[in-house]
Scaffold this active site. Structure first.
Site, short mmCIF file in Angstrom:
data_model
loop_
_atom_site.label_atom_id
_atom_site.label_comp_id
_atom_site.label_asym_id
_atom_site.label_seq_id
_atom_site.Cartn_x
_atom_site.Cartn_y
_atom_site.Cartn_z
CG PHE A 262 4.78 -18.29 -17.42
CD1 PHE A 262 4.48 -16.97 -17.12
CD2 PHE A 262 4.18 -18.87 -18.52
CE1 PHE A 262 3.60 -16.23 -17.91
CE2 PHE A 262 3.32 -18.14 -19.33
CZ PHE A 262 3.04 -16.83 -19.03
NE ARG B 73 -3.48 -2.77 0.68
CZ ARG B 73 -3.16 -4.05 0.46
NH1 ARG B 73 -2.00 -4.33 -0.14
NH2 ARG B 73 -3.97 -5.01 0.80
CB ILE C 123 6.12 -1.09 -3.92
CG1 ILE C 123 6.85 -0.27 -2.86
CG2 ILE C 123 7.07 -2.13 -4.54
CD1 ILE C 123 7.42 -1.09 -1.73
CG LEU C 124 1.48 -3.95 -7.97
CD1 LEU C 124 2.37 -5.11 -8.39
CD2 LEU C 124 0.11 -4.46 -7.53
CB THR C 125 1.57 1.67 -9.02
OG1 THR C 125 0.29 1.23 -8.50
CG2 THR C 125 1.32 2.62 -10.17
CB SER D 260 -1.47 -14.88 -7.21
OG SER D 260 -1.20 -13.50 -7.09
CE1 TYR E 17 0.05 -8.41 -11.66
CE2 TYR E 17 -1.47 -10.13 -10.99
CZ TYR E 17 -0.25 -9.49 -10.86
OH TYR E 17 0.66 -9.93 -9.93
#
Length: 406
Positions: free
Chosen positions: A406, A92, A95-97, A120, A125
């Protein structure tokens, strides 16, 4: 509060990044022995990480190069995204963005037109332009009710491979299966060691069998035997759980299924993520012996270069349509595209249909229909007549399927 920065992973940092990924997936810590086996399958190339101000990785975005078969049979360069994670105490914070943006910009800069992943979670996504492009079904085939129709699957021979034989021969055999099914993924050399270490030569009891026809080996199956006995049913047969089943010809496919359904002391054969159009019930004298246990999203696709991706595939017979595409992450993709059976190009003509890039990705390999996504509110219609034309252009006869995790 500590800051973070995103950069390419350097040589020597891979293990720390993989340990972060495994921790996020709630897997066991990586031992020195395990890392010695995995190191060659997890190179620094294609990886970006977020690091804190002490140089410790707190997020990872990994990919490797492969190819996907697109409608028409062409093999298109693809970034296979095989690991995205943020450390639990750093979530939150954007970081992901930041990592996803860096990864997509790098893939685009290298001229790779597609990116793909297995998600996952289903809610993450889409906002980065990925759409569900293939689905898979779970099947359960009851034994001994399941009997193949007369003569089916009797044209070849099936035999087991030792683990050493499988390591040597299965990768070459797999290369025969690239075919024309949209979504099918090539497996680069670095993909195989992890598969063999985890499955074929591991401790979970998987067996590998190959089918041989007139032209030699043309199919293989990897399955695990699961003991289903308990106090209430001590005589119950085992469950054969299919991990992989690939065949170069319909005869090889039928031969492998006949082999599985002929094994003694088995109560059922199960498979997860099988092609949506795999005709298992149709090959049996009693179609009710097959149950579809689930339908799951399989491959999530991202059109990194919309024009190159659209130009790479073939289309059905219909008059051209003009699609207006919106891409928040990669604005170079924004614009209108004239798509027809004779080709694709950018255009300034009035749009017939308007959609986001993730929606276009969901339709790209031939699964689903524009008309269904109009109903779902994901395609804006500016010309009603164009909907049926878009369905005819994009939809494929064979259901797309990836076949590789993968």
């Amino acid at each position: 509060m500590s800051e973070f920065h995103v950069r390419a992973v350097a040589e020597g940092e891979q293990r720390a990044c993989l340990e972060l990924l495994e921790q996020a997936l709630h897997a066991k810590p990586i031992s020195d022995e395990a890392w010695a086996k995995m190191a060659r399958t997890w190179p620094a190339a294609g990886k970006f990480a977020a690091f804190d101000d002490h140089g410790t990785p707190v997020g990872i975005a990994s990919s490797f190069g492969t190819e996907l078969t697109v409608p028409g049979g062409r093999k298109l360069a693809t970034a296979a995204v095989d690991g995205i994670a943020v450390r639990a105490d750093w979530t939150r914070r954007g970081i992901l963005t930041a990592m996803m943006a860096t990864q997509l910009e790098d893939i685009a800069a290298r001229g790779v037109p597609l990116a793909a992943l297995h998600a996952s979670e289903g809610v993450i996504y889409g906002r980065f332009g990925y759409g569900v492009a293939t689905y898979g079904k779970g099947v359960l085939v009851e034994r001994p009710r399941a009997r193949l129709r007369d003569g089916l699957g009797r044209d070849g021979v099936v035999r087991f491979l030792t683990p050493a034989e499988a390591v040597e021969r299965v990768p070459a055999l797999y290369r025969r299966f690239t075919g024309e099914r949209p979504g099918f993924a090539a497996r680069p050399e670095m993909w195989w060691p992890g598969f063999f270490e985890r499955v074929v030569t591991g401790n979970d009891g998987y067996r590998v069998a190959v089918h041989s026809g007139p032209d030699g080996e043309d199919g293989f199956v990897v399955y695990q035997t699961v003991d289903m006995r308990d106090r209430q049913a001590p005589e119950r047969g085992a469950l054969l759980d299919i991990r992989e089943l690939h065949a170069a010809t319909p005869r090889a496919w039928a031969g492998l299924w006949r082999f599985l359904l002929s094994i003694d002391l088995v109560s059922a054969v199960a498979g997860r993520g099988r092609p949506m159009d795999e005709p298992i019930a149709e090959m049996l004298t009693d179609p009710r012996a097959v149950t579809t246990t689930e339908v799951i999203d399989d491959l999530w696709l991202r059109l990194v270069d919309v024009l190159a991706a659209l130009q790479a595939r073939t289309y059905g017979t219909a008059e051209a349509v003009v699609l207006e595409v919106f891409d928040r992450q990669l604005p170079d993709n924004n614009g209108r595209y004239a798509v027809g059976q004779d080709g694709v190009d950018r255009t300034t003509a009035e749009a017939d249909l308007r959609l986001d890039v993730d929606t276009l990705a969901s339709l790209y390999l031939g699964h689903g229909l524009f008309s269904d996504l109009v109903t779902a509110g994901r395609v804006e219609v500016l010309n009603e007549a164009a909907v049926a034309r878009a369905d005819a252009l994009f939809h494929t006869v064979r259901a797309p399927w990836c076949g590789t995790f993968f």
